[in-house]
Design a protein around this motif. Structure first.
Motif, PDB file in Angstrom:
ATOM      1  N   TYR A 101     -20.739 -18.035 -30.095  1.00  0.00           N
ATOM      2  CA  TYR A 101     -19.584 -18.014 -29.273  1.00  0.00           C
ATOM      3  C   TYR A 101     -19.207 -16.284 -28.946  1.00  0.00           C
ATOM      4  N   LYS A 102     -19.093 -15.587 -27.960  1.00  0.00           N
ATOM      5  CA  LYS A 102     -18.231 -14.628 -27.929  1.00  0.00           C
ATOM      6  C   LYS A 102     -16.791 -14.492 -27.253  1.00  0.00           C
ATOM      7  N   HIS A 103     -16.488 -13.273 -27.906  1.00  0.00           N
ATOM      8  CA  HIS A 103     -15.057 -13.540 -27.565  1.00  0.00           C
ATOM      9  C   HIS A 103     -14.850 -12.770 -26.020  1.00  0.00           C
ATOM     10  N   TYR A 125     -13.183 -17.904 -25.627  1.00  0.00           N
ATOM     11  CA  TYR A 125     -14.792 -17.883 -26.348  1.00  0.00           C
ATOM     12  C   TYR A 125     -15.693 -18.582 -24.934  1.00  0.00           C
ATOM     13  N   LYS A 126     -17.024 -17.266 -24.993  1.00  0.00           N
ATOM     14  CA  LYS A 126     -17.874 -18.415 -23.990  1.00  0.00           C
ATOM     15  C   LYS A 126     -19.246 -18.513 -24.384  1.00  0.00           C
ATOM     16  N   LYS A 127     -19.683 -19.471 -24.642  1.00  0.00           N
ATOM     17  CA  LYS A 127     -21.263 -19.542 -25.436  1.00  0.00           C
ATOM     18  C   LYS A 127     -22.133 -18.522 -25.164  1.00  0.00           C
TER      19      LYS A 127
END
Length: 156
Positions: free
Chosen positions: A141-143, A149-151
């Motif tokens: 996951y990216k903040h 958050y986006k996977k």
């Protein structure tokens, strides 16, 4: 054998006359206080009178002891030693048995603890695998900001 005019007998002749072996002749000589003499050539000999005296001692010896002898001091000591050995062996066995009495339960408890330990080790291995997977999942996951958050897409 002749020695200074006195009739003498060789040890072989004495053995034949007394029908005894050397050990018994030595014992008889000791009892009769007779010391065998040696001639000029160093050969042992006995006088007729000495052999006659040895024969008398031998006759006394055979009639002095009844057929059934009481136990000797050595036999009594040996019996006492054997009894002491048996008693000590029994006492030591009893003490060892008492000391080892609770060992069966201890061994069973040790086996149970070892089994529990192996089970816990396996659980730790499984939890470590699960932790690794969760960390990998978390890292995917990216903040993006504002607590969102986006996977990430994985490229294989």
């Amino acid at each position: 054998m002749e020695d200074t005019g006195v009739k003498t007998l060789s040890p072989q002749q004495v053995r034949n006359i007394l029908n005894a072996d050397n050990k018994e002749i030595v014992d008889l000589c000791r009892r009769a206080s007779i010391l065998p003499k040696k001639n000029a050539k160093g050969q042992t000999y006995f006088s007729y009178d000495e052999v006659k005296h040895l024969r008398e001692i031998q006759a006394q010896k055979t009639t002095a002891y009844p057929v059934e002898k009481p136990p000797s001091a050595i036999a009594s000591i040996l019996t006492s030693l054997k009894n002491m050995e048996n008693n000590l062996g029994n006492k030591i066995s009893k003490i060892i048995d008492e000391k080892l009495e609770g060992m069966d339960e201890v061994v069973v408890e040790l086996i149970r603890c070892k089994t529990d330990n192996e089970t816990l080790k396996q659980k730790i291995i499984d939890l470590n695998k699960e932790l690794y997977q969760v960390k990998n999942d978390l890292n995917s996951y990216k903040h993006v900001g504002l607590g969102l958050y986006k996977k990430k897409e994985r490229h294989i």
